[in-house]
Structures are given as structure tokens and as C-alpha cells.
Design a protein around this motif. Structure first.
Motif, short mmCIF file in Angstrom:
data_model
loop_
_atom_site.label_atom_id
_atom_site.label_comp_id
_atom_site.label_asym_id
_atom_site.label_seq_id
_atom_site.Cartn_x
_atom_site.Cartn_y
_atom_site.Cartn_z
N LEU A 61 0.83 -1.21 0.00
CA LEU A 61 0.00 0.00 0.00
C LEU A 61 0.87 1.26 0.00
O LEU A 61 0.58 2.21 -0.72
CB LEU A 61 -0.96 -0.01 1.19
CG LEU A 61 -1.96 1.12 1.27
CD1 LEU A 61 -2.73 1.29 -0.04
CD2 LEU A 61 -2.92 0.90 2.42
N ALA A 62 1.94 1.26 0.77
CA ALA A 62 2.85 2.41 0.78
C ALA A 62 3.45 2.63 -0.60
O ALA A 62 3.57 3.77 -1.06
CB ALA A 62 3.95 2.21 1.83
N GLN A 63 3.80 1.55 -1.28
CA GLN A 63 4.35 1.66 -2.62
C GLN A 63 3.31 2.22 -3.59
O GLN A 63 3.62 3.06 -4.43
CB GLN A 63 4.85 0.31 -3.10
CG GLN A 63 5.60 0.37 -4.40
CD GLN A 63 6.15 -0.98 -4.81
OE1 GLN A 63 5.46 -1.99 -4.68
NE2 GLN A 63 7.37 -1.00 -5.27
N CYS A 64 2.06 1.78 -3.47
CA CYS A 64 0.99 2.30 -4.32
C CYS A 64 0.81 3.81 -4.13
O CYS A 64 0.57 4.55 -5.09
CB CYS A 64 -0.33 1.60 -4.02
SG CYS A 64 -0.43 -0.11 -4.54
N ARG A 80 4.78 8.93 6.41
CA ARG A 80 5.45 9.60 5.29
C ARG A 80 6.81 8.96 5.02
O ARG A 80 7.19 8.72 3.87
CB ARG A 80 5.61 11.09 5.57
CG ARG A 80 6.14 11.87 4.38
CD ARG A 80 6.21 13.37 4.65
NE ARG A 80 4.94 13.96 4.97
CZ ARG A 80 4.01 14.34 4.09
NH1 ARG A 80 4.22 14.14 2.80
NH2 ARG A 80 2.90 14.91 4.47
N ASP A 81 7.55 8.66 6.08
CA ASP A 81 8.86 8.01 5.93
C ASP A 81 8.73 6.65 5.25
O ASP A 81 9.55 6.29 4.41
CB ASP A 81 9.56 7.85 7.29
CG ASP A 81 9.98 9.18 7.90
OD1 ASP A 81 10.01 10.20 7.17
OD2 ASP A 81 10.27 9.20 9.11
N LEU A 82 7.71 5.90 5.63
CA LEU A 82 7.50 4.59 5.02
C LEU A 82 7.16 4.72 3.54
O LEU A 82 7.67 3.95 2.71
CB LEU A 82 6.38 3.84 5.75
CG LEU A 82 6.04 2.46 5.19
CD1 LEU A 82 7.22 1.51 5.36
CD2 LEU A 82 4.81 1.89 5.87
N ILE A 83 6.34 5.69 3.20
CA ILE A 83 5.98 5.91 1.79
C ILE A 83 7.22 6.24 0.97
O ILE A 83 7.42 5.70 -0.11
CB ILE A 83 4.91 7.01 1.66
CG1 ILE A 83 3.59 6.52 2.25
CG2 ILE A 83 4.74 7.44 0.21
CD1 ILE A 83 2.53 7.59 2.38
N VAL A 84 8.07 7.10 1.52
CA VAL A 84 9.31 7.46 0.82
C VAL A 84 10.21 6.24 0.68
O VAL A 84 10.77 5.97 -0.38
CB VAL A 84 10.03 8.61 1.54
CG1 VAL A 84 11.43 8.82 0.99
CG2 VAL A 84 9.22 9.88 1.45
N LYS A 85 10.34 5.47 1.75
CA LYS A 85 11.20 4.29 1.76
C LYS A 85 10.72 3.24 0.75
O LYS A 85 11.52 2.60 0.08
CB LYS A 85 11.24 3.68 3.16
CG LYS A 85 12.07 2.44 3.27
CD LYS A 85 12.01 1.89 4.68
CE LYS A 85 12.66 0.54 4.75
NZ LYS A 85 12.42 -0.13 6.02
N CYS A 86 9.41 3.06 0.64
CA CYS A 86 8.84 2.04 -0.23
C CYS A 86 8.62 2.53 -1.65
O CYS A 86 8.21 1.75 -2.51
CB CYS A 86 7.52 1.53 0.35
SG CYS A 86 7.72 0.60 1.85
#
Length: 95
Positions: A61-64, A80-86
């Protein structure tokens, strides 16, 4: 942040961005299917195999969401950090 809460925060963000999130069992499909995002009739959907671990669902989901314009919305820093990381890595440019 607990994994369940992190996943829920991502689902809430997806809702704000107009992304439909679905969890389906791919086991009975008989066709190799991979979780991820797609566009159907102009609307973005994130379809996730409900049989994968929560950690994997969160990453998918974070990657999407990484490709979508979420910068103008308030997002909890850890999310937000997870979204950037993924996020998808840009293709290397030929030299």
C-alpha cells in the motif's frame, strides 16, 4: 506505531487520495496474480492479497501511494517516511 495502526493510517490516506483499496484472496484464482496498483476506468485501485502478512500489505500500500501527490496532505511522519522508503526507485539514466 503498531503495525495495525500504520496500515490503517495508509488506508485512510488512500481514501483521502481517492484510491480504492481492496483485499482479495488470490489463491483460488488459478492464475498467478501479484498485488499492486492499477487504473480501472480512470480510478486508481490498490489490490492486495489478503493472505499475505500485514507487513507485506503495508509495504504494498505504501508503494501504491508513493507515486501520488500526498505532499500537500498532513501525513504522520512515520507514515510519510514509510511511503518514501517504499517508493519506486527511478530508472537509472544512461550515460
Amino acid at each position: 506505531m503498531k503495525p495495525e495502526r500504520l496500515y490503517q493510517e495508509l488506508k485512510d490516506l488512500a481514501d483521502q487520495l481517492g484510491v480504492a483499496v481492496f483485499e482479495h484472496s488470490f489463491r483460488s484464482s488459478g492464475v498467478p496474480v501479484k498485488s499492486g496498483s492499477c487504473r480501472i476506468r480512470g480510478k486508481i485501485h490498490c489490490i492486495i492479497d489478503k493472505n499475505v502478512p500485514l507487513r507485506t500489505k503495508t509495504r504494498i500500500l505504501a508503494q501504491c501511494l508513493s507515486d501520488l501527490p500526498h505532499q500537500q496532505l498532513y501525513v504522520v511522519p512515520v507514515v510519510r517516511d514509510l511511503i518514501v522508503k517504499c517508493g519506486r526507485k527511478p530508472a537509472p539514466t544512461p550515460e
